[in-house]
Design a protein around this motif. Structure first.
Motif, PDB file in Angstrom:
ATOM      1  N   ALA A   1      17.715  19.676  31.891  1.00  0.00           N
ATOM      2  CA  ALA A   1      18.179  19.924  33.254  1.00  0.00           C
ATOM      3  C   ALA A   1      19.689  20.131  33.305  1.00  0.00           C
ATOM      4  O   ALA A   1      20.229  20.392  34.383  1.00  0.00           O
ATOM      5  CB  ALA A   1      17.781  18.749  34.145  1.00  0.00           C
ATOM      6  N   GLY A   2      20.359  20.011  32.145  1.00  0.00           N
ATOM      7  CA  GLY A   2      21.814  20.121  32.151  1.00  0.00           C
ATOM      8  C   GLY A   2      22.419  19.122  33.137  1.00  0.00           C
ATOM      9  O   GLY A   2      23.454  19.388  33.754  1.00  0.00           O
ATOM     10  N   GLY A   3      21.752  17.972  33.327  1.00  0.00           N
ATOM     11  CA  GLY A   3      22.278  16.922  34.202  1.00  0.00           C
ATOM     12  C   GLY A   3      21.904  17.071  35.683  1.00  0.00           C
ATOM     13  O   GLY A   3      22.297  16.250  36.497  1.00  0.00           O
ATOM     14  N   ASN A   4      21.115  18.105  36.052  1.00  0.00           N
ATOM     15  CA  ASN A   4      20.727  18.293  37.454  1.00  0.00           C
ATOM     16  C   ASN A   4      19.711  17.250  37.896  1.00  0.00           C
ATOM     17  O   ASN A   4      18.555  17.305  37.495  1.00  0.00           O
ATOM     18  CB  ASN A   4      20.026  19.661  37.640  1.00  0.00           C
ATOM     19  N   VAL A   5      20.136  16.322  38.733  1.00  0.00           N
ATOM     20  CA  VAL A   5      19.204  15.307  39.256  1.00  0.00           C
ATOM     21  C   VAL A   5      19.239  15.388  40.765  1.00  0.00           C
ATOM     22  O   VAL A   5      20.306  15.476  41.362  1.00  0.00           O
ATOM     23  CB  VAL A   5      19.627  13.898  38.802  1.00  0.00           C
ATOM     24  N   ILE A   6      18.055  15.384  41.396  1.00  0.00           N
ATOM     25  CA  ILE A   6      18.039  15.373  42.876  1.00  0.00           C
ATOM     26  C   ILE A   6      17.209  14.199  43.367  1.00  0.00           C
ATOM     27  O   ILE A   6      16.473  13.612  42.615  1.00  0.00           O
ATOM     28  CB  ILE A   6      17.509  16.698  43.483  1.00  0.00           C
TER      29      ILE A   6
ATOM     30  N   LYS B   1      11.852  27.916  39.160  1.00  0.00           N
ATOM     31  CA  LYS B   1      12.575  26.662  38.902  1.00  0.00           C
ATOM     32  C   LYS B   1      11.539  25.600  38.553  1.00  0.00           C
ATOM     33  O   LYS B   1      10.346  25.794  38.782  1.00  0.00           O
ATOM     34  CB  LYS B   1      13.427  26.229  40.101  1.00  0.00           C
ATOM     35  N   ILE B   2      12.014  24.508  37.987  1.00  0.00           N
ATOM     36  CA  ILE B   2      11.087  23.454  37.557  1.00  0.00           C
ATOM     37  C   ILE B   2      11.572  22.121  38.114  1.00  0.00           C
ATOM     38  O   ILE B   2      12.737  21.747  37.921  1.00  0.00           O
ATOM     39  CB  ILE B   2      11.028  23.370  36.017  1.00  0.00           C
ATOM     40  N   PHE B   3      10.673  21.415  38.810  1.00  0.00           N
ATOM     41  CA  PHE B   3      10.957  20.042  39.207  1.00  0.00           C
ATOM     42  C   PHE B   3      10.202  19.124  38.262  1.00  0.00           C
ATOM     43  O   PHE B   3       8.990  19.277  38.083  1.00  0.00           O
ATOM     44  CB  PHE B   3      10.507  19.782  40.651  1.00  0.00           C
ATOM     45  N   ALA B   4      10.910  18.190  37.650  1.00  0.00           N
ATOM     46  CA  ALA B   4      10.262  17.266  36.721  1.00  0.00           C
ATOM     47  C   ALA B   4      10.416  15.850  37.236  1.00  0.00           C
ATOM     48  O   ALA B   4      11.527  15.422  37.559  1.00  0.00           O
ATOM     49  CB  ALA B   4      10.889  17.389  35.337  1.00  0.00           C
TER      50      ALA B   4
ATOM     51  N   HIS C   1      20.054  21.723  26.067  1.00  0.00           N
ATOM     52  CA  HIS C   1      19.091  21.602  25.006  1.00  0.00           C
ATOM     53  C   HIS C   1      17.711  21.617  25.569  1.00  0.00           C
ATOM     54  O   HIS C   1      17.538  21.369  26.750  1.00  0.00           O
ATOM     55  CB  HIS C   1      19.318  20.233  24.379  1.00  0.00           C
ATOM     56  N   TYR C   2      16.734  21.806  24.736  1.00  0.00           N
ATOM     57  CA  TYR C   2      15.344  21.586  25.125  1.00  0.00           C
ATOM     58  C   TYR C   2      14.996  22.384  26.372  1.00  0.00           C
ATOM     59  O   TYR C   2      14.119  22.008  27.130  1.00  0.00           O
ATOM     60  CB  TYR C   2      15.082  20.088  25.411  1.00  0.00           C
ATOM     61  N   ALA C   3      15.710  23.469  26.607  1.00  0.00           N
ATOM     62  CA  ALA C   3      15.656  24.070  27.930  1.00  0.00           C
ATOM     63  C   ALA C   3      14.748  25.291  27.992  1.00  0.00           C
ATOM     64  O   ALA C   3      14.853  26.195  27.168  1.00  0.00           O
ATOM     65  CB  ALA C   3      17.055  24.467  28.370  1.00  0.00           C
ATOM     66  N   PRO C   4      13.877  25.337  29.000  1.00  0.00           N
ATOM     67  CA  PRO C   4      13.116  26.561  29.273  1.00  0.00           C
ATOM     68  C   PRO C   4      14.014  27.569  29.986  1.00  0.00           C
ATOM     69  O   PRO C   4      15.181  27.282  30.253  1.00  0.00           O
ATOM     70  CB  PRO C   4      11.999  26.071  30.189  1.00  0.00           C
ATOM     71  N   ASN C   5      13.486  28.757  30.323  1.00  0.00           N
ATOM     72  CA  ASN C   5      14.311  29.778  30.971  1.00  0.00           C
ATOM     73  C   ASN C   5      14.710  29.384  32.391  1.00  0.00           C
ATOM     74  O   ASN C   5      15.845  29.592  32.802  1.00  0.00           O
ATOM     75  CB  ASN C   5      13.573  31.117  31.008  1.00  0.00           C
ATOM     76  N   ALA C   6      13.763  28.842  33.134  1.00  0.00           N
ATOM     77  CA  ALA C   6      14.043  28.495  34.539  1.00  0.00           C
ATOM     78  C   ALA C   6      14.883  27.217  34.603  1.00  0.00           C
ATOM     79  O   ALA C   6      14.769  26.369  33.728  1.00  0.00           O
ATOM     80  CB  ALA C   6      12.730  28.272  35.282  1.00  0.00           C
ATOM     81  N   PRO C   7      15.723  27.102  35.650  1.00  0.00           N
ATOM     82  CA  PRO C   7      16.498  25.860  35.788  1.00  0.00           C
ATOM     83  C   PRO C   7      15.580  24.663  36.037  1.00  0.00           C
ATOM     84  O   PRO C   7      14.556  24.779  36.704  1.00  0.00           O
ATOM     85  CB  PRO C   7      17.398  26.123  36.996  1.00  0.00           C
ATOM     86  N   VAL C   8      15.966  23.525  35.454  1.00  0.00           N
ATOM     87  CA  VAL C   8      15.169  22.300  35.590  1.00  0.00           C
ATOM     88  C   VAL C   8      15.924  21.319  36.482  1.00  0.00           C
ATOM     89  O   VAL C   8      17.139  21.180  36.358  1.00  0.00           O
ATOM     90  CB  VAL C   8      14.947  21.650  34.206  1.00  0.00           C
ATOM     91  N   PHE C   9      15.194  20.660  37.374  1.00  0.00           N
ATOM     92  CA  PHE C   9      15.764  19.611  38.219  1.00  0.00           C
ATOM     93  C   PHE C   9      14.935  18.349  38.045  1.00  0.00           C
ATOM     94  O   PHE C   9      13.712  18.393  38.168  1.00  0.00           O
ATOM     95  CB  PHE C   9      15.738  20.019  39.705  1.00  0.00           C
ATOM     96  N   ILE C  10      15.611  17.258  37.744  1.00  0.00           N
ATOM     97  CA  ILE C  10      14.900  15.987  37.654  1.00  0.00           C
ATOM     98  C   ILE C  10      14.847  15.373  39.037  1.00  0.00           C
ATOM     99  O   ILE C  10      15.869  15.306  39.726  1.00  0.00           O
ATOM    100  CB  ILE C  10      15.624  15.041  36.690  1.00  0.00           C
ATOM    101  N   VAL C  11      13.663  14.957  39.434  1.00  0.00           N
ATOM    102  CA  VAL C  11      13.524  14.369  40.765  1.00  0.00           C
ATOM    103  C   VAL C  11      13.388  12.864  40.617  1.00  0.00           C
ATOM    104  O   VAL C  11      12.456  12.376  39.982  1.00  0.00           O
ATOM    105  CB  VAL C  11      12.290  14.955  41.493  1.00  0.00           C
ATOM    106  N   GLN C  12      14.353  12.152  41.195  1.00  0.00           N
ATOM    107  CA  GLN C  12      14.338  10.695  41.060  1.00  0.00           C
ATOM    108  C   GLN C  12      14.183  10.006  42.398  1.00  0.00           C
ATOM    109  O   GLN C  12      14.148   8.781  42.462  1.00  0.00           O
ATOM    110  CB  GLN C  12      15.642  10.226  40.406  1.00  0.00           C
ATOM    111  N   SER C  13      14.063  10.826  43.453  1.00  0.00           N
ATOM    112  CA  SER C  13      13.981  10.266  44.792  1.00  0.00           C
ATOM    113  C   SER C  13      12.716   9.402  44.932  1.00  0.00           C
ATOM    114  O   SER C  13      11.715   9.643  44.269  1.00  0.00           O
ATOM    115  CB  SER C  13      13.951  11.434  45.769  1.00  0.00           C
TER     116      SER C  13
END
Ligand code: TXA
Ligand code: MG
Length: 330
Positions: A325-330, A302-305, A230-242
């Motif tokens: 991010a479809g659940g992508n967290v790094i 790609k997008i880092f958020a 959902h809520y998704a742009p074209n590029a893959p999204v990665f959530i950065v929690q480090s």
């Protein structure tokens, strides 16, 4: 052909809204601003018009719509009964970004709720939305006015991009205030359950109602919309929690990488295209979808958020970013 109407939210001109009223009364579709995001509306009592919404958005048929009203009394024709909690919530949070799930009245076509025996109801605060509902004389069913899966529209230009040629009328009322969709609260279960976090927070709801839980997102979701990417742009999204987010992003980013962060963090990034989402979680919420769409225009790879921490509206921001991010967290 889509007709575009510009209105000033500070000074609603009923005359200017007439083409929108005409379209809705004749079973057509009209996109309109609300204080959360733009909605794509149809007469909630017109099953044919409702089916046009699903088609225009490419919306999965099992994802029910929110019905918008302008007066609390309109609830009467939408739901079987209005529980005491709904009165209390309405007095405190309506018009505003809270949607209530209640038992659906037989008078409403089942298509509005994708066949569920419940219905989602919201009384928005945006003067253009309430004026439109009053002028039509019927409640307006409206999901967010984006193509299914895309970031929700917080400005008319986003709606035009997604729905030009698919809606009969688009009302341009400037930028949405909250920029994130309403909190969805299920009142058919006890204790009440938050199915989608939003600007009305868990803290505020439990202050008023006592125990409030989170509805299950997995398995058989109560809020079908929450199961889709959902809520998704074209590029893959990665959530950065480090803890050392900047170092991690600096090691992974290139010139075409999008980075979404609070203003204060922006200077730490050495490469990539940084969009500053604001200074506070409220500002972040208001700008997030705008920024995700902007990254598309900029053609990032790609997008880092960097997601805001903590409770309140930050919870809603993280919820939307996880979906994007479809659940992508790094
Ligand atoms: O702020 C908002 O809520 C915006 C503006 C336009 O009002 N609308 C919006 O609608 O976000 P939409 O369709 O994009 O999201 C509605 C959410 C979906 O997750 C849907 O599954 C859920 O509400 N929903 C609607 N009816 C429901 C029901 N009867 N039971 C459970 N969830 C429901
Ligand atoms: Mg939506």
């Amino acid at each position: 052909m889509t007709k575009i109407i510009s209105i000033n939210p500070e000074k609603i001109d009923n005359e200017a809204l007439m083409p929108a009223v005409f379209a809705l009364k004749n079973g057509g579709l009209c996109a309109f601003p609300t204080e959360t995001v733009y909605g794509l509306g149809a007469n909630a009592f017109d099953a044919g018009a409702i089916s046009k919404i699903y088609k225009a958005k490419n919306r999965p048929a099992d994802n029910p719509l929110i019905v918008h009203i302008a007066e609390f009394e309109q609830m009467g024709e939408l739901v079987c009964e209005v529980p005491e909690a709904a009165h209390r919530l309405a007095r405190r949070f309506w018009g505003g970004p809270l949607t209530l799930i209640l038992k659906r009245s037989e008078k409403l076509p089942p298509e509005v709720s994708a066949g569920l025996d419940t219905v989602a109801v919201r009384l928005p605060s945006h003067p253009a939305a309430t004026a439109l509902i009053r002028l039509c004389g019927f409640p307006i069913a409206a999901p967010s006015a984006n193509l299914s899966g895309r970031p929700s529209p917080t400005a008319a230009e986003h709606v035009i991009k997604d729905l030009d040629g698919r809606a009969d009328v688009i009302i341009d009322g400037g930028n949405a205030f909250y920029g994130i969709e309403s909190t969805v609260l299920d009142l058919t279960v006890s204790p009440p359950a938050i199915l989608r976090p939003g600007a009305v927070t868990h803290e505020e709801l439990s202050e008023l109602l006592g125990e409030v839980v989170y509805g299950s997102g997995e398995g058989a979701p109560k809020s079908p919309g929450m199961k889709y990417r959902h809520y998704a742009p074209n590029a893959p999204v990665f959530i950065v929690q480090s803890d050392n987010a900047a170092d991690m992003i600096n090691s992974l980013a290139d010139e075409k990488t999008g980075i979404l962060s609070f203003d204060a963090e922006a200077a730490a990034f050495k490469k990539g295209i940084v969009l500053e989402a604001g200074k506070t979680p409220q500002e972040y919420a208001a700008h997030m979808f705008f920024c995700l769409r902007r990254f598309d225009e900029l053609g990032v790879n790609k997008i880092f958020a960097i997601a805001p921490g903590g409770g309140g509206i930050s919870e809603a921001v993280r919820n939307r970013l996880y979906k994007a991010a479809g659940g992508n967290v790094i």
